[in-house]
Design a protein around this motif. Sequence first.
Motif, PDB file in Angstrom:
ATOM      1  N   ALA A  65      -4.738  -2.847  12.018  1.00 43.95           N
ATOM      2  CA  ALA A  65      -5.029  -3.641  10.817  1.00 43.95           C
ATOM      3  C   ALA A  65      -5.740  -2.817   9.742  1.00 43.95           C
ATOM      4  O   ALA A  65      -5.756  -3.208   8.567  1.00 43.95           O
ATOM      5  N   MET A  66      -6.324  -1.680  10.116  1.00 42.56           N
ATOM      6  CA  MET A  66      -7.015  -0.826   9.142  1.00 42.56           C
ATOM      7  C   MET A  66      -6.033  -0.075   8.230  1.00 42.56           C
ATOM      8  O   MET A  66      -6.373   0.280   7.105  1.00 42.56           O
ATOM      9  N   VAL A  67      -4.821   0.180   8.714  1.00 42.71           N
ATOM     10  CA  VAL A  67      -3.893   1.093   8.032  1.00 42.71           C
ATOM     11  C   VAL A  67      -3.512   0.647   6.613  1.00 42.71           C
ATOM     12  O   VAL A  67      -3.576   1.459   5.680  1.00 42.71           O
ATOM     13  N   PRO A  68      -3.091  -0.618   6.385  1.00 38.10           N
ATOM     14  CA  PRO A  68      -2.650  -0.982   5.025  1.00 38.10           C
ATOM     15  C   PRO A  68      -3.721  -0.778   3.957  1.00 38.10           C
ATOM     16  O   PRO A  68      -3.436  -0.233   2.884  1.00 38.10           O
ATOM     17  N   MET A  69      -4.958  -1.200   4.242  1.00 36.56           N
ATOM     18  CA  MET A  69      -6.016  -1.088   3.240  1.00 36.56           C
ATOM     19  C   MET A  69      -6.397   0.362   2.976  1.00 36.56           C
ATOM     20  O   MET A  69      -6.732   0.735   1.850  1.00 36.56           O
ATOM     21  N   VAL A  70      -6.350   1.204   4.014  1.00 40.94           N
ATOM     22  CA  VAL A  70      -6.625   2.625   3.821  1.00 40.94           C
ATOM     23  C   VAL A  70      -5.568   3.230   2.895  1.00 40.94           C
ATOM     24  O   VAL A  70      -5.878   3.978   1.972  1.00 40.94           O
ATOM     25  N   HIS A  71      -4.295   2.868   3.106  1.00 37.70           N
ATOM     26  CA  HIS A  71      -3.207   3.428   2.308  1.00 37.70           C
ATOM     27  C   HIS A  71      -3.299   3.010   0.840  1.00 37.70           C
ATOM     28  O   HIS A  71      -2.895   3.767  -0.045  1.00 37.70           O
ATOM     29  N   SER A  72      -3.801   1.816   0.581  1.00 34.26           N
ATOM     30  CA  SER A  72      -3.846   1.338  -0.802  1.00 34.26           C
ATOM     31  C   SER A  72      -5.118   1.758  -1.532  1.00 34.26           C
ATOM     32  O   SER A  72      -5.299   1.426  -2.700  1.00 34.26           O
ATOM     33  N   GLY A 227       5.910   0.080   0.200  1.00 34.04           N
ATOM     34  CA  GLY A 227       4.959   0.884   0.965  1.00 34.04           C
ATOM     35  C   GLY A 227       4.643   2.203   0.285  1.00 34.04           C
ATOM     36  O   GLY A 227       3.492   2.660   0.270  1.00 34.04           O
ATOM     37  N   THR A 228       5.671   2.831  -0.279  1.00 29.80           N
ATOM     38  CA  THR A 228       5.455   4.088  -1.009  1.00 29.80           C
ATOM     39  C   THR A 228       4.586   3.866  -2.244  1.00 29.80           C
ATOM     40  O   THR A 228       3.701   4.675  -2.555  1.00 29.80           O
ATOM     41  N   ALA A 229       4.835   2.751  -2.938  1.00 30.53           N
ATOM     42  CA  ALA A 229       4.015   2.409  -4.106  1.00 30.53           C
ATOM     43  C   ALA A 229       2.563   2.175  -3.697  1.00 30.53           C
ATOM     44  O   ALA A 229       1.622   2.594  -4.391  1.00 30.53           O
ATOM     45  N   MET A 230       2.371   1.509  -2.546  1.00 33.04           N
ATOM     46  CA  MET A 230       1.024   1.255  -2.031  1.00 33.04           C
ATOM     47  C   MET A 230       0.299   2.571  -1.736  1.00 33.04           C
ATOM     48  O   MET A 230      -0.879   2.739  -2.087  1.00 33.04           O
ATOM     49  N   THR A 231       1.012   3.506  -1.108  1.00 34.36           N
ATOM     50  CA  THR A 231       0.422   4.813  -0.808  1.00 34.36           C
ATOM     51  C   THR A 231       0.083   5.567  -2.093  1.00 34.36           C
ATOM     52  O   THR A 231      -0.955   6.236  -2.182  1.00 34.36           O
ATOM     53  N   ALA A 232       0.945   5.450  -3.100  1.00 37.00           N
ATOM     54  CA  ALA A 232       0.698   6.103  -4.392  1.00 37.00           C
ATOM     55  C   ALA A 232      -0.562   5.552  -5.040  1.00 37.00           C
ATOM     56  O   ALA A 232      -1.353   6.299  -5.634  1.00 37.00           O
ATOM     57  N   ILE A 245       3.485   0.999 -11.687  1.00 35.62           N
ATOM     58  CA  ILE A 245       3.127   0.230 -10.485  1.00 35.62           C
ATOM     59  C   ILE A 245       1.949  -0.686 -10.799  1.00 35.62           C
ATOM     60  O   ILE A 245       0.976  -0.266 -11.426  1.00 35.62           O
ATOM     61  N   ASN A 246       2.050  -1.922 -10.363  1.00 37.55           N
ATOM     62  CA  ASN A 246       0.956  -2.886 -10.536  1.00 37.55           C
ATOM     63  C   ASN A 246      -0.093  -2.600  -9.461  1.00 37.55           C
ATOM     64  O   ASN A 246       0.067  -2.992  -8.299  1.00 37.55           O
ATOM     65  N   VAL A 247      -1.140  -1.891  -9.826  1.00 36.66           N
ATOM     66  CA  VAL A 247      -2.146  -1.429  -8.861  1.00 36.66           C
ATOM     67  C   VAL A 247      -2.816  -2.599  -8.151  1.00 36.66           C
ATOM     68  O   VAL A 247      -2.944  -2.612  -6.919  1.00 36.66           O
ATOM     69  N   ASP A 248      -3.255  -3.602  -8.898  1.00 40.12           N
ATOM     70  CA  ASP A 248      -3.943  -4.740  -8.295  1.00 40.12           C
ATOM     71  C   ASP A 248      -3.048  -5.485  -7.313  1.00 40.12           C
ATOM     72  O   ASP A 248      -3.504  -5.947  -6.259  1.00 40.12           O
TER      73      ASP A 248
END
Length: 359
Positions: A65-72, A227-232, A245-248
């Motif tokens: 569960a930590m991975v998505p927030m770390v990537h963004s 996912g790529t946009a989130m990592t960016a 990309i809509n950052v928020d």
Amino acid sequence: MGNTTTLGNKSKFRELLDSFGLPRLIIACFLLLLLIAAPIVGLDFPTQITNIITRFSWNAVMVLAMVPMVHSGCGLNFGLPLGIVSGLLGATLSIELGYTGFASFLMAILIATPFALLFGGGYGWLLNKIKGGEMMIATYVGFSSVSFMCMMWLLLPYKHPTMVWGFSASGLRTVISLEGYYDKALANILTIDLNSIGINLVIPTGTLLFFALLAVLMWAFLHTKTGTAMTAVGSNPAFARAAGINVDRMRLISVIMSTWLGALGILVYEQGFGFVQLYNGPFWMAMPAVAAILIGGASVNKASIGNVIIGTILYQGIVTMTPTVMSAAFQMDMSEVIRIVVSNGMILYALTRKTERGR
């Protein structure tokens, strides 16, 4: 020529050491030492392996569960208790509605999902308002949500006799047994049990497959356009914004995903553990998950599925093995004291290195 080969081997070894990380290597060697010492002090080796695998299967989804927030770029999710509360609401409402067996596990997931979307949405909106201080605010969000639910577990109109206090017929108990509901709902699927041939090794295959499915889906998502946009966004918000990309929005999606995975994580933990723990039960559950992914090699803006797997094995292995081996070696029950010292020491170590290796 020989000197050149030796230097080349040394540089390759140095590269491997740098990529794996010296602290992780030390922790891995310590875990290996404990596994070697276990039979020497009279412990059954297969039983210890079973304990490590079992605890890994219980906790891996919460670390994932930590991975998505770390990537963004939202940092480590210290607000994981919001997801855990969503999962607890799903669990208790599933029992309240009368579902039993595997159906109660599926129903708990279905009920927890809208709560996770709602809480995750509000949490993500808050984090978008305070960019730069996410992890500090997340800690307060997590603690306050658990404290608020301590009141709600007493006030919500639950009536199921297996959950409410017997003397008042209202308010939920501190611990609720899952026997007859979704106890071992995943763990009993395709279980590998070698006790029949005299080896005390049990592998909860179903739970491991469930984690593997979520890990593959997470890996696949991170390779999609979103996912790529989130990592960016996590790597360089200014560049991502300039690229349209809509950052928020990306940050919000990551927080909702993390909260939902936290809800799934506590349900997986409960089905293996056999009980639902309410009130202050979830209070500190974010800390071991954060420590595990950091020990696995993640940083505040970079995490992978490999970090999740390695970190969970190392953290849970050390926490499981150290008190058991020490107690057997010194012939006295120090297990709880050693467990607290080791687990909190590893959390402290992990948090002091959280800024290593940016993207």
